[in-house]
Write an enzyme that holds these catalytic residues in place. Sequence first.
Site, mmCIF file in Angstrom:
data_model
loop_
_atom_site.group_PDB
_atom_site.id
_atom_site.type_symbol
_atom_site.label_atom_id
_atom_site.label_comp_id
_atom_site.label_asym_id
_atom_site.label_seq_id
_atom_site.Cartn_x
_atom_site.Cartn_y
_atom_site.Cartn_z
ATOM 1 N N GLU A 232 -12.958 -29.875 -20.361
ATOM 2 C CA GLU A 232 -13.100 -28.564 -21.281
ATOM 3 C C GLU A 232 -14.256 -27.865 -20.529
ATOM 4 O O GLU A 232 -14.300 -26.604 -20.520
ATOM 5 C CB GLU A 232 -13.968 -29.230 -22.551
ATOM 6 C CG GLU A 232 -14.268 -27.922 -23.579
ATOM 7 C CD GLU A 232 -14.771 -28.367 -24.906
ATOM 8 O OE1 GLU A 232 -15.737 -28.072 -25.367
ATOM 9 O OE2 GLU A 232 -13.974 -29.462 -25.461
ATOM 10 N N SER B 196 -19.273 -31.299 -24.941
ATOM 11 C CA SER B 196 -17.948 -32.044 -24.623
ATOM 12 C C SER B 196 -17.505 -31.976 -23.343
ATOM 13 O O SER B 196 -17.128 -30.776 -22.965
ATOM 14 C CB SER B 196 -16.928 -31.944 -25.888
ATOM 15 O OG SER B 196 -17.617 -32.187 -26.818
#
Length: 306
Positions: A295, A223
Amino acid sequence: MIKRLNNFFEKINIKPQTKNLINYTTYKIGNISKLFLIPKNIQEAENIFKAAIEEKITLFILGGGSNILVNDKEELDFPIIYTGHLNKIEVHDNKIVAECGANFENLCKIALNSSLSGLEFIYGLPGTLGGAVWMNARCFGNEISEILKKITFINDKGKTICKEFKKEDFKYKVSPFQNKNFFILKTELNLKKENKKIIEEKMNKNKQARINKGHYLFPSSGSTFKNNKSFLRPSGQIIEECKLKGLSVGGAEVSKYHGNFIININNATSNDIKSLIEKVKTEVYSKTGLLLEEEVLYIGFKNQKS
């Protein structure tokens, strides 16, 4: 800096190797490191970490190589510690004690063979336990902090500590180890006895979900953006609503299968990936007023938060 590095290498008595990080990251993007260290056991790792603290040397700890983007334009001028050999796993009743470099696949298979449930949510991910604890890895509504019992780590004073932790000590994608010069050595996980067939079914279901989302088709870091509860929907959904799936820069592309995956579809450079990340953030903010937060960690980029 050179003097401190020389003192550091003299203290640890381990010869640095030259490695290309392309072979150690899930993005398959990287550059040459001439300061690549591979401790053979926890004792060697402790010596490295303590010497680094004494000499004020900044280290980068490399596990499974996911969730990072390495600059492929400049030689990496800081020591990199690869934890691949720190992979010992022990089972004690309903607990697993594993070193920081233990990978998810081995952890899950040992848990399955021991009829222990709690790790199914990470099955199929490419990471290691140390990285999972550091970032409080989360998927399918579960996170690593839910099954933590004790963590053995070296603090910023060079002292080895074994401490119990609670779920409340962690937050979404945040652990007590971030933004601190702490080094995770091993972790004790508190699991539950369960029927092997039930555990295996959960593992296979999670792996299939990842296959269906195209996780394994092209290199990626996992992600790209964190989810923000205040946005009321996942980042991948927001990116899809903004019609950004398939958007590309050079060899980098927003996955057509999953909006929160930026993939290396055709020999992407680190700049391709980074530029596409910025483009997605700009487009989403322009269309929704929502600011996505990465992230992925940037490694080896000057003046860049990592």
